[in-house]
Design a protein around this motif. Structure first.
Motif, PDB file in Angstrom:
ATOM      1  N   TYR A  70       9.433  -2.730  30.651  1.00  0.00           N
ATOM      2  CA  TYR A  70       9.793  -4.053  30.158  1.00  0.00           C
ATOM      3  C   TYR A  70      10.019  -3.937  28.655  1.00  0.00           C
ATOM      4  N   THR A  71      10.818  -4.852  28.102  1.00  0.00           N
ATOM      5  CA  THR A  71      11.133  -4.794  26.678  1.00  0.00           C
ATOM      6  C   THR A  71      11.669  -6.128  26.194  1.00  0.00           C
ATOM      7  N   THR A  72      11.527  -6.383  24.907  1.00  0.00           N
ATOM      8  CA  THR A  72      12.159  -7.538  24.285  1.00  0.00           C
ATOM      9  C   THR A  72      13.466  -7.134  23.600  1.00  0.00           C
ATOM     10  N   ASP A  73      13.829  -5.871  23.721  1.00  0.00           N
ATOM     11  CA  ASP A  73      15.023  -5.334  23.064  1.00  0.00           C
ATOM     12  C   ASP A  73      16.124  -5.112  24.103  1.00  0.00           C
ATOM     13  N   LEU A  74      17.040  -6.066  24.227  1.00  0.00           N
ATOM     14  CA  LEU A  74      18.115  -5.951  25.211  1.00  0.00           C
ATOM     15  C   LEU A  74      19.005  -4.751  24.919  1.00  0.00           C
ATOM     16  N   ASP A  75      19.303  -4.503  23.643  1.00  0.00           N
ATOM     17  CA  ASP A  75      20.177  -3.387  23.297  1.00  0.00           C
ATOM     18  C   ASP A  75      19.585  -2.060  23.768  1.00  0.00           C
ATOM     19  N   ALA A  76      18.278  -1.912  23.632  1.00  0.00           N
ATOM     20  CA  ALA A  76      17.626  -0.679  24.071  1.00  0.00           C
ATOM     21  C   ALA A  76      17.710  -0.531  25.589  1.00  0.00           C
ATOM     22  N   ALA A  77      17.528  -1.640  26.283  1.00  0.00           N
ATOM     23  CA  ALA A  77      17.625  -1.586  27.748  1.00  0.00           C
ATOM     24  C   ALA A  77      19.029  -1.213  28.184  1.00  0.00           C
ATOM     25  N   LEU A  78      20.034  -1.794  27.518  1.00  0.00           N
ATOM     26  CA  LEU A  78      21.417  -1.518  27.883  1.00  0.00           C
ATOM     27  C   LEU A  78      21.827  -0.083  27.537  1.00  0.00           C
ATOM     28  N   ALA A  79      21.118   0.534  26.609  1.00  0.00           N
ATOM     29  CA  ALA A  79      21.433   1.912  26.221  1.00  0.00           C
ATOM     30  C   ALA A  79      20.928   2.931  27.226  1.00  0.00           C
ATOM     31  N   ASP A  80      20.124   2.506  28.176  1.00  0.00           N
ATOM     32  CA  ASP A  80      19.563   3.406  29.184  1.00  0.00           C
ATOM     33  C   ASP A  80      20.631   3.736  30.226  1.00  0.00           C
ATOM     34  N   PRO A  81      21.060   4.986  30.334  1.00  0.00           N
ATOM     35  CA  PRO A  81      22.113   5.329  31.299  1.00  0.00           C
ATOM     36  C   PRO A  81      21.667   5.199  32.750  1.00  0.00           C
ATOM     37  N   GLU A  82      20.359   5.221  32.998  1.00  0.00           N
ATOM     38  CA  GLU A  82      19.864   5.088  34.371  1.00  0.00           C
ATOM     39  C   GLU A  82      19.978   3.657  34.872  1.00  0.00           C
ATOM     40  N   ALA A  83      20.005   2.696  33.965  1.00  0.00           N
ATOM     41  CA  ALA A  83      20.116   1.281  34.357  1.00  0.00           C
ATOM     42  C   ALA A  83      21.596   0.945  34.470  1.00  0.00           C
ATOM     43  N   THR A  84      22.071   0.750  35.681  1.00  0.00           N
ATOM     44  CA  THR A  84      23.508   0.549  35.910  1.00  0.00           C
ATOM     45  C   THR A  84      23.884  -0.889  36.220  1.00  0.00           C
ATOM     46  N   ILE A  85      22.889  -1.758  36.430  1.00  0.00           N
ATOM     47  CA  ILE A  85      23.161  -3.161  36.772  1.00  0.00           C
ATOM     48  C   ILE A  85      22.435  -4.066  35.785  1.00  0.00           C
ATOM     49  N   TYR A  86      23.130  -5.105  35.331  1.00  0.00           N
ATOM     50  CA  TYR A  86      22.533  -6.111  34.452  1.00  0.00           C
ATOM     51  C   TYR A  86      22.548  -7.457  35.163  1.00  0.00           C
ATOM     52  N   PHE A  87      21.388  -8.142  35.143  1.00  0.00           N
ATOM     53  CA  PHE A  87      21.288  -9.485  35.718  1.00  0.00           C
ATOM     54  C   PHE A  87      20.851 -10.461  34.646  1.00  0.00           C
ATOM     55  N   ASP A  88      21.489 -11.660  34.631  1.00  0.00           N
ATOM     56  CA  ASP A  88      21.201 -12.660  33.605  1.00  0.00           C
ATOM     57  C   ASP A  88      20.734 -13.974  34.222  1.00  0.00           C
ATOM     58  N   ALA A  89      19.527 -14.396  33.847  1.00  0.00           N
ATOM     59  CA  ALA A  89      19.000 -15.700  34.261  1.00  0.00           C
ATOM     60  C   ALA A  89      18.499 -16.471  33.046  1.00  0.00           C
ATOM     61  N   GLN A  90      19.101 -16.218  31.881  1.00  0.00           N
ATOM     62  CA  GLN A  90      18.701 -16.896  30.658  1.00  0.00           C
ATOM     63  C   GLN A  90      19.209 -18.334  30.646  1.00  0.00           C
ATOM     64  N   VAL A  91      18.849 -19.040  29.574  1.00  0.00           N
ATOM     65  CA  VAL A  91      19.470 -20.338  29.337  1.00  0.00           C
ATOM     66  C   VAL A  91      20.959 -20.114  29.155  1.00  0.00           C
ATOM     67  N   THR A  92      21.749 -21.092  29.554  1.00  0.00           N
ATOM     68  CA  THR A  92      23.200 -20.930  29.553  1.00  0.00           C
ATOM     69  C   THR A  92      23.755 -20.555  28.181  1.00  0.00           C
ATOM     70  N   SER A  93      23.180 -21.127  27.138  1.00  0.00           N
ATOM     71  CA  SER A  93      23.708 -20.903  25.791  1.00  0.00           C
ATOM     72  C   SER A  93      23.563 -19.458  25.323  1.00  0.00           C
TER      73      SER A  93
END
Length: 380
Positions: A70-93
């Motif tokens: 888990y992390t509060t750093d989205l950029d770090a998570a997106l930099a992980d080549p093993e993570a190939t899917i992104y899901f978004d359930a944030q506030v719309t804005s």
């Protein structure tokens, strides 16, 4: 059996819907039950990476459910080549900028709706996903409800004959937050944060109508803020700037008329929180979240209007419940399974960003209709 594992970055699942439906009942359920078995015997497994703004909540959630990362750093998570899917359930804005980052990082994207606050932003997402060649999908959860699956079965069987009209009633009383805490987050009632009944629910109504009955050709709508002061999660009063109710008439392909009332300022006097009545030349049905009741033309009573005497007919007793005839699983999980299968096969998801843009166009037309007091054409 060959097994392929997918790591899913899940952003914003500390919220009620993201946690209960997407994390707990979908991704974690799939993880704990061994994933999805494909027709050829191969297996797809999943592992989540949690992303959010509150590290304490994320740590607690990870510990409770045996999640390693888990992390509060989205950029770090997106930099992980093993993570190939992104899901978004944030506030719309917050959604658009995060999804654009995920697309730039080459991730396949699955998101809650609305996919953006404006049509232009939604189109930007669709173009970016197409250019990057990533699989993209938008949650269409209501199509997977048992009640609407039964309704779809009736439509496909020709039960209704020619469909004439659809009448929908959705909503419930969302407490203001002063005497009783509100059961929806406060941002839902602030337009500046992406809240609003039309923006939220017209994206739902668009995919329900177009997938069951026909594309929306025009809309006449009235958006209203019935309750203009509410209290937030800290008990502080705030001005409600977003619409909390919308009343609309939609004209569909084939001349079908749909009327849908949506309100967070209504007390429920129906079997379920959402119900759709469909009337056709051969029969009618009333479908909710789970149930679906029908009345065929051969069983339709012949009431006579008489204001001088109370009726002796129990009209609701004259309808018949459709049996389940199958086992209905969690609809959010069912669509997650479809999306994962699409990603694994490199195939487009049937409910993609283009579908999300059509929902935004209907919301935009609904707001324009309400402002200008006229019917708005959408076209094909």
């Amino acid at each position: 059996m060959p097994t392929r594992s997918y790591t899913v970055i899940m952003n914003g699942v500390t919220g009620r819907m993201g946690y209960r439906q997407h994390l707990l009942r979908s991704i974690l359920a799939l993880r704990d039950e061994g994933g999805v078995v494909l027709p050829n015997g191969d297996r797809i497994t999943v592992e989540p990476v949690l992303v959010g703004r509150n590290s304490e909540k994320l740590a607690r959630m990870a510990q409770d459910h045996g999640i390693e990362r888990y992390t509060t750093d989205l950029d770090a998570a997106l930099a992980d080549p093993e993570a190939t899917i992104y899901f978004d359930a944030q506030v719309t804005s917050e959604r658009v900028k995060s999804i654009l980052k995920a697309i730039e990082a080459g991730k396949h994207v699955y998101t809650e709706k609305p996919i953006a606050e404006t049509v232009a932003e939604g189109e930007e997402l669709a173009r970016a996903a197409a250019a990057a060649g990533v699989i993209n999908g938008v949650v269409h959860d209501k199509l997977y409800l048992p009640g609407l699956l039964k309704l779809k079965r009736l439509i496909d069987s020709g039960f209704f004959g020619r469909i004439l009209s659809v009448r929908g009633e959705f909503g419930y009383w969302v407490f203001e937050g002063d005497l009783t805490p509100a059961q929806r987050p406060s941002w839902n009632y602030r337009a500046e944060d992406g809240g609003g009944m039309v923006l939220d629910m017209f994206c739902h109504w668009n995919y329900v109508l177009e997938n069951l009955f026909g594309s929306v050709q025009s809309v006449l709508a009235k958006a209203v803020t019935h309750i203009d002061q509410r209290w937030d999660e800290q008990g502080k009063p705030y001005q409600a700037t977003a619409d909390d109710a919308a009343y609309a008439i939609f004209e569909l392909d084939g001349g079908i008329i749909a009327q849908i009332n949506s309100s967070w300022a209504v007390r429920v006097d129906r079997k379920e929180l959402v119900e759709f009545q469909v009337d056709g030349t051969e029969g009618s049905a009333v479908a909710g979240l789970f149930g679906c009741r029908v009345q065929h033309r051969t069983q339709t009573p012949k009431p006579v209007w008489n204001p001088d005497e109370p009726t002796d007919q129990d009209f609701r007793a004259q309808w018949h419940q459709i049996p389940d005839n199958t086992e209905f699983g969690n609809g959010f999980r069912a669509q997650w399974e479809e999306f994962l299968i699409n990603v694994d096969a490199g195939q487009p998801h049937r409910y993609d960003f283009a579908a999300g843009v059509r929902g935004l166009r209907l919301a935009d037309a609904g707001y324009a209709s309400s402002r200008e007091g006229r019917r708005i054409e959408l076209g094909s």
